[in-house]
Design a protein around this motif. Sequence first.
Motif, mmCIF file in Angstrom:
data_model
loop_
_atom_site.group_PDB
_atom_site.id
_atom_site.type_symbol
_atom_site.label_atom_id
_atom_site.label_comp_id
_atom_site.label_asym_id
_atom_site.label_seq_id
_atom_site.Cartn_x
_atom_site.Cartn_y
_atom_site.Cartn_z
ATOM 1 N N LEU A 11 6.163 -4.525 -13.387
ATOM 2 C CA LEU A 11 6.102 -3.154 -12.873
ATOM 3 C C LEU A 11 6.449 -3.077 -11.391
ATOM 4 O O LEU A 11 6.301 -2.023 -10.778
ATOM 5 C CB LEU A 11 4.685 -2.583 -13.094
ATOM 6 N N TYR A 12 6.891 -4.191 -10.795
ATOM 7 C CA TYR A 12 7.105 -4.238 -9.344
ATOM 8 C C TYR A 12 7.954 -3.084 -8.835
ATOM 9 O O TYR A 12 7.673 -2.492 -7.800
ATOM 10 C CB TYR A 12 7.776 -5.557 -8.945
ATOM 11 N N THR A 13 9.033 -2.766 -9.564
ATOM 12 C CA THR A 13 9.966 -1.738 -9.081
ATOM 13 C C THR A 13 9.403 -0.329 -9.247
ATOM 14 O O THR A 13 9.996 0.631 -8.766
ATOM 15 C CB THR A 13 11.300 -1.839 -9.825
ATOM 16 N N ARG A 14 8.253 -0.207 -9.922
ATOM 17 C CA ARG A 14 7.670 1.117 -10.167
ATOM 18 C C ARG A 14 6.256 1.215 -9.603
ATOM 19 O O ARG A 14 5.435 2.013 -10.067
ATOM 20 C CB ARG A 14 7.691 1.405 -11.678
ATOM 21 N N TRP A 15 5.979 0.378 -8.618
ATOM 22 C CA TRP A 15 4.650 0.356 -8.020
ATOM 23 C C TRP A 15 4.252 1.708 -7.432
ATOM 24 O O TRP A 15 3.089 2.098 -7.495
ATOM 25 C CB TRP A 15 4.589 -0.719 -6.930
ATOM 26 N N GLN A 16 5.197 2.417 -6.835
ATOM 27 C CA GLN A 16 4.852 3.669 -6.169
ATOM 28 C C GLN A 16 4.270 4.666 -7.166
ATOM 29 O O GLN A 16 3.241 5.311 -6.896
ATOM 30 C CB GLN A 16 6.089 4.273 -5.489
ATOM 31 N N THR A 17 4.902 4.774 -8.334
ATOM 32 C CA THR A 17 4.382 5.668 -9.372
ATOM 33 C C THR A 17 3.049 5.157 -9.900
ATOM 34 O O THR A 17 2.098 5.929 -10.094
ATOM 35 C CB THR A 17 5.391 5.789 -10.526
ATOM 36 N N CYS A 18 2.972 3.844 -10.129
ATOM 37 C CA CYS A 18 1.720 3.257 -10.625
ATOM 38 C C CYS A 18 0.567 3.534 -9.669
ATOM 39 O O CYS A 18 -0.548 3.868 -10.098
ATOM 40 C CB CYS A 18 1.886 1.751 -10.815
ATOM 41 N N GLU A 19 0.823 3.398 -8.378
ATOM 42 C CA GLU A 19 -0.236 3.590 -7.387
ATOM 43 C C GLU A 19 -0.703 5.042 -7.361
ATOM 44 O O GLU A 19 -1.888 5.323 -7.176
ATOM 45 C CB GLU A 19 0.240 3.166 -6.001
ATOM 46 N N GLN A 20 0.230 5.979 -7.555
ATOM 47 C CA GLN A 20 -0.157 7.389 -7.605
ATOM 48 C C GLN A 20 -1.072 7.686 -8.786
ATOM 49 O O GLN A 20 -1.947 8.553 -8.708
ATOM 50 C CB GLN A 20 1.096 8.268 -7.723
ATOM 51 N N LEU A 21 -0.876 6.956 -9.876
ATOM 52 C CA LEU A 21 -1.530 7.314 -11.135
ATOM 53 C C LEU A 21 -2.721 6.437 -11.511
ATOM 54 O O LEU A 21 -3.516 6.819 -12.363
ATOM 55 C CB LEU A 21 -0.517 7.290 -12.279
#
Length: 961
Positions: free
Chosen positions: A614-624
């Motif tokens: 999920l490294y490339t999608r961390w920003q979305t993961c962190e929001q959610l």
Amino acid sequence: MNPSKEQSNCEQTWKAALETCREVLGEDDYDLIVDFENPDKAITAIKALEDQYAQSPVSRVLKSIKPQLTRLQSFTTLIFVGLGANNINAACLWGGSTLLIELASQSEQALQEIANILNELGQRLTLFDIYSESIELDPQLREAFFDILVDLLLNTVTAIKHFRKNEIQMAVMIATWTTVQCKFGQTLRNITTKVDHLQKLLEAQNITQLNRTQARLAQSLSQLNVNVSAGPQQSDMSKMSVNTLPYQRNPAFYGRKELLQEIHEHLHAREGDPFIRSVAIWGTGGIGKSQIALEYAQQQWLAGTNVILWIASETEAEIAKSFNEAASRLDLPGYLETNTPDQNRFAVLQWLQRSGRIPWLLILDNVEDQKVLSENWPRTGNGSILVTCRSEILAASPAAVAIEIPAFTMDESGELIMNIMNRKNASEDENLAAHELSEKLGGLALAIDIVAKQIKTRKRFKTIRDFLPYYDQHYRTLHKRPKIGIFDPYYSKDIDTVWQTAFEDLEPDPARLMSLFCFMAPEGIPQWVIEPKGDVPMGWEFLKDPENFENVKLELLNLSLIRINEETGLISLHRLTQRAFFDRMSEQERKDAFKVAFSLLREAFPGRQGHHHLYTRWQTCEQLRQHVLAFQAQYEVLRKDGFSEQDPKFTWLICDTAWYLLEIQSFMGCERTLLLAEDNIEDKTSLAYAYLCTNFVSLYERTGRSVRAIPKAKKALEIRESSTTDKNDLANGFSDVGYSSVAAYEAEQGLQYLEKALAFAEAAPEPDRYKVYNIDRFLRNHGRGNMLLGRYDEAKADFDKAEYYQPMIHGKNSHYDGEIMHERAKIAARHGDFDEAYNYNERAYELMSPGKPTHSSVMATRYQQGWVAMQRGNEVEALRYFRDALTICQLNEAQRGNKGESARVKWRMSQIMENQGLADEAKTYREAGEETKKELAATGDYPKGITEDDSWDVFLGLLYR
């Protein structure tokens, strides 16, 4: 001292300071900081930074910095004007501050450190705001303050040099930052000493030279801490002195000094200002709006405002009663007890508009309707109006300024709890418990007041720590004022009733949206999450109708049940509002909201199916992530009432969130999340359970618990072999068993499983070989197994193949390239080629540290580099690398849940210290490491290892050894 001599001395001192700046910074940075004409350019630069980091927490920190620079400007101007030193240019002070802030902005932690320093500085300079036009410094004190300015400048350039010299993400974690902090700390202490001396001088001045208002301020400065301007003096003022405040001053009023100052800055009369000044303060129920208004009114009464009228405005009856009292107390011509409420209201408003030069303050408290403002708003007069209301929308008009009242911070809340309970000199644990309780209460003033008094009067709990479990079980009862024992003359409502009116007024759609928010975290809800892509259940159609959805949000905003950040668009609500609404929901309403929240979060949270990470999608993961975890917590509440969700997508959502926690090394949170999911899932033979087991394998491996990982990996493989023909799924199952076996020093067996995984991948044609299968991971772990068996040539061949695929999967120069550099460094070191090992390690660090400076992989490269330095005989360099590694380990201990990583580093450091003759320090480090080693080994979760080095490596994941 002769003024010209004082001026000359200061000019020479400043010139010398500038030369020091040039030497410390070098020409480029020196030219940057002297290129500032005035403080406004610094403020403009910081505003540009705010825009640059608008979507980052950095923006919030930057906002807190600007007011402190303004206070610094007042202080600097006073000193320089007093000196009359035309040859002193303060440009470098503003340029240095701006450059320091720009550098620190690259890291939220670094910027927060600088903000903390500036906030402390601003607090100490408040006096210069209050007396900016009346302070006259004697030469000795002025010179002392000038020396402090010089120290501030030199401290600033020292900090700039520190940030230039060190990687910004680590700059405030290393030991040399302490030196910078100490220098700033000494300067702040010097300022405190001088400001205290100055305040005593001001208080000792002959107050008969001041007007009446200024005299009162000087006498009560330490209690009020508010800047009160003098009102006009005329003979008729002494004839009029009226207030209708509902209570005496609250002796237990706490904090809010900056808010009171802000209100006063907008409301105090200015020379020649013909307009009424007006402010509306708004916020959720129980936040303390009325108490702030009462405190401000009492301060103004003490400061000399002749007429203060308090109009309770929640109902028509309260408004009528308040205007009747005002008309009576003002002794207006024509006032009779038999007058109608409208007659008295009209008479009071007419008097306010025709009061001449008599200053007045009108407070409209607890306004719920725009009509109240339009009908009771004086159009002219020599006065100020303060409105309190829940609604952000209502606060925006007609008041000139709207100010949101925030919740108390955790520090403020904890201190207030201790004040109410009269607890002095409490233990550290008791203060921590007060902070924990504060977090549960969300800093809500009313909640803090009621709950703290509950603890105090019940006399059942010796400590707040003892009270916390009781609060969790009985919070509904504790949120109500008991019938006996606690009487509050200032506020009669309790926590449950404070939102009752708002809840009862909700239409069905806003009520459904509130119920949906009850299944998310109370802060930082992205609006895009509540925009469904698929179908929605009956009754929830408003979510797909943009115009209707906007109206629904507007109703919640108007009732102050939610707020929306103007800059980020994120929605938030107070955690106690959320809890109170959830408690009111029926069982069916909870189930309906759960289903919708589940659908929305599954759509929004990135899935790992078909992805390696999920490294490339961390920003979305962190929001959610906080919202998924809150959703899971509320589901556990429903489970206790017999509700069960067995949809595999539910398990996948929880597992994907847990995987993200794994990637950011929040291991404790990850494990809690997975254990709850495992307890929930009923079919332990399903593919969903296999997916859950796979997450457990990665968790246990990354924390070194290979003994636990192997059975989970074998269970997942067993399920897959009997339930699926998906070759990629099977390959991953064999890979997990193989990886866990290698990590447990069962390399021969592990290689067999890994070869089966590779067989699936190598049988597929390209590009499926690397697009469908995790072939690069299979090869890296196969290489690690070969290394463990001493087959270094075979290991290097595995790494060569992995490096062929990695750019096609992850792009060039990825984190995974760094992993292979780390392994190649170990091979080179084992062959005695320490120069090559050093170079490989440096390259590994360059590839793995960007964006993740405290990741365990970065710690592993620093540790390995320290070991290489030991072999080269450079113990000083080795100790430096080990200290860097230990810093990262200790930062991660809380989330990791144990000190296994730190123990290994301490053991190595003790070896160097012994060689250096530091016997006592070596003993301390060695014993600390051995104690942790013994404790962890006793759990049975870790493999035995083969060598002495292995016996310490076992507490780390295979990737970090």
